[in-house]
Scaffold this active site. Structure first.
Site, PDB file in Angstrom:
ATOM      1  N   ASN A  91      26.775 -30.964 -15.555  1.00  9.86           N
ATOM      2  CA  ASN A  91      27.011 -30.665 -14.143  1.00  9.86           C
ATOM      3  C   ASN A  91      26.605 -29.229 -13.855  1.00  9.86           C
ATOM      4  O   ASN A  91      26.908 -28.333 -14.641  1.00  9.86           O
ATOM      5  CB  ASN A  91      28.497 -30.856 -13.815  1.00  9.86           C
ATOM      6  CG  ASN A  91      28.943 -32.288 -14.001  1.00  9.86           C
ATOM      7  OD1 ASN A  91      28.239 -33.215 -13.601  1.00  9.86           O
ATOM      8  ND2 ASN A  91      30.097 -32.478 -14.612  1.00  9.86           N
ATOM      9  N   GLU A  99      32.789 -27.249 -13.086  1.00  8.26           N
ATOM     10  CA  GLU A  99      34.075 -26.547 -13.019  1.00  8.26           C
ATOM     11  C   GLU A  99      34.101 -25.309 -13.905  1.00  8.26           C
ATOM     12  O   GLU A  99      34.748 -24.314 -13.558  1.00  8.26           O
ATOM     13  CB  GLU A  99      35.213 -27.496 -13.426  1.00  8.26           C
ATOM     14  CG  GLU A  99      35.405 -28.629 -12.424  1.00  8.26           C
ATOM     15  CD  GLU A  99      36.441 -29.644 -12.871  1.00  8.26           C
ATOM     16  OE1 GLU A  99      36.992 -29.496 -13.987  1.00  8.26           O
ATOM     17  OE2 GLU A  99      36.683 -30.589 -12.111  1.00  8.26           O
ATOM     18  N   HIS A 104      27.551 -26.488 -20.421  1.00  6.95           N
ATOM     19  CA  HIS A 104      28.086 -27.485 -21.346  1.00  6.95           C
ATOM     20  C   HIS A 104      27.431 -28.824 -21.068  1.00  6.95           C
ATOM     21  O   HIS A 104      27.180 -29.178 -19.922  1.00  6.95           O
ATOM     22  CB  HIS A 104      29.612 -27.593 -21.248  1.00  6.95           C
ATOM     23  CG  HIS A 104      30.144 -27.704 -19.848  1.00  6.95           C
ATOM     24  ND1 HIS A 104      30.180 -26.635 -18.996  1.00  6.95           N
ATOM     25  CD2 HIS A 104      30.656 -28.748 -19.161  1.00  6.95           C
ATOM     26  CE1 HIS A 104      30.698 -27.012 -17.831  1.00  6.95           C
ATOM     27  NE2 HIS A 104      30.982 -28.304 -17.905  1.00  6.95           N
ATOM     28  N   HIS A 106      28.113 -32.741 -21.575  1.00  6.28           N
ATOM     29  CA  HIS A 106      29.111 -33.764 -21.905  1.00  6.28           C
ATOM     30  C   HIS A 106      28.421 -34.875 -22.702  1.00  6.28           C
ATOM     31  O   HIS A 106      27.338 -35.341 -22.319  1.00  6.28           O
ATOM     32  CB  HIS A 106      29.675 -34.402 -20.627  1.00  6.28           C
ATOM     33  CG  HIS A 106      30.424 -33.486 -19.723  1.00  6.28           C
ATOM     34  ND1 HIS A 106      31.797 -33.461 -19.645  1.00  6.28           N
ATOM     35  CD2 HIS A 106      29.985 -32.564 -18.820  1.00  6.28           C
ATOM     36  CE1 HIS A 106      32.179 -32.575 -18.730  1.00  6.28           C
ATOM     37  NE2 HIS A 106      31.098 -32.019 -18.213  1.00  6.28           N
TER      38      HIS A 106
HETATM   39  P1  AMP Z   1      32.513 -29.674 -15.601  1.00  2.00           P
HETATM   40  O1  AMP Z   1      33.097 -30.309 -14.363  1.00  2.00           O
HETATM   41  O2  AMP Z   1      31.211 -30.306 -15.999  1.00  2.00           O
HETATM   42  O3  AMP Z   1      32.433 -28.168 -15.481  1.00  2.00           O
HETATM   43  O4  AMP Z   1      33.504 -30.036 -16.780  1.00  2.00           O
HETATM   44  C1  AMP Z   1      34.383 -29.135 -17.375  1.00  2.00           C
HETATM   45  C2  AMP Z   1      35.099 -29.895 -18.457  1.00  2.00           C
HETATM   46  O5  AMP Z   1      35.775 -28.973 -19.266  1.00  2.00           O
HETATM   47  C3  AMP Z   1      36.134 -30.913 -17.961  1.00  2.00           C
HETATM   48  O6  AMP Z   1      35.795 -32.201 -18.445  1.00  2.00           O
HETATM   49  C4  AMP Z   1      37.448 -30.387 -18.555  1.00  2.00           C
HETATM   50  O7  AMP Z   1      38.321 -31.432 -18.947  1.00  2.00           O
HETATM   51  C5  AMP Z   1      36.946 -29.590 -19.741  1.00  2.00           C
HETATM   52  N1  AMP Z   1      37.834 -28.528 -20.204  1.00  2.00           N
HETATM   53  C6  AMP Z   1      38.429 -27.565 -19.476  1.00  2.00           C
HETATM   54  N2  AMP Z   1      39.169 -26.752 -20.252  1.00  2.00           N
HETATM   55  C7  AMP Z   1      39.016 -27.206 -21.518  1.00  2.00           C
HETATM   56  C8  AMP Z   1      39.513 -26.794 -22.786  1.00  2.00           C
HETATM   57  N3  AMP Z   1      40.332 -25.733 -22.910  1.00  2.00           N
HETATM   58  N4  AMP Z   1      39.161 -27.495 -23.883  1.00  2.00           N
HETATM   59  C9  AMP Z   1      38.357 -28.568 -23.771  1.00  2.00           C
HETATM   60  N5  AMP Z   1      37.842 -29.008 -22.609  1.00  2.00           N
HETATM   61  C10 AMP Z   1      38.171 -28.338 -21.496  1.00  2.00           C
END
Ligand code: AMP
Length: 121
Positions: A91, A99, A104, A106
């Site tokens: 994303n 977020e 990253h 997924h």
């Molecule tokens: P995005 O919306 O692509 O930015 O996804 C961010 C992802 O980070 C989400 O799926 C969250 O569940 C994950 N996330 C946030 N904090 C952590 C953490 N401390 N450890 C592992 N995953 C996380």
């Protein structure tokens, strides 16, 4: 978007908060998503300070780019999802619903993942 060194993945990389590590090499780290949306939901990140995929594509070294791509493939194989199929997703920005402002990828698998994209909102 400028890189925020206090984002949660930067803290994981600095060892300030824990993660469920799946894979690590010189340039990348992979760990389980804290709120998994599939039986396999792993995040693969570069160790370098890149906000997004386009930032990474423009600025990362060839070694970092190769490492990230290879890590995604290794993680999928390690998670056992390659035979039945899986999905990678990154994303980016507001419209992409990003977020965490550290690149990253997924890796999803372990069940049928449905249609490629939602209707938004
Ligand atoms: P995005 O919306 O692509 O930015 O996804 C961010 C992802 O980070 C989400 O799926 C969250 O569940 C994950 N996330 C946030 N904090 C952590 C953490 N401390 N450890 C592992 N995953 C996380």
């Amino acid at each position: 978007m400028t890189y925020d060194p206090n984002n949660v993945f930067a803290k994981i990389l600095r060892g300030e908060i824990p993660c469920g590590k799946v894979y690590e090499d010189e340039h990348t780290l992979a760990f389980n998503d804290i709120h998994p949306q599939a039986p396999v939901h792993i995040l693969v990140i570069p160790k370098g300070a890149y906000v997004s995929f386009d930032d990474f594509a423009a600025k990362a070294s060839e070694a970092e780019i190769v490492a990230l791509v290879r890590a995604v493939g290794k993680v999928a194989a390690m998670a056992g999802v390659t035979a039945d199929g899986w999905r990678l997703l990154s994303n980016v920005g507001l419209n992409g619903h990003q977020e965490v402002p550290h690149l990253h990828v997924h890796v999803f698998g372990g069940r049928k993942l449905g249609a490629m994209i939602g209707k938004g909102g």
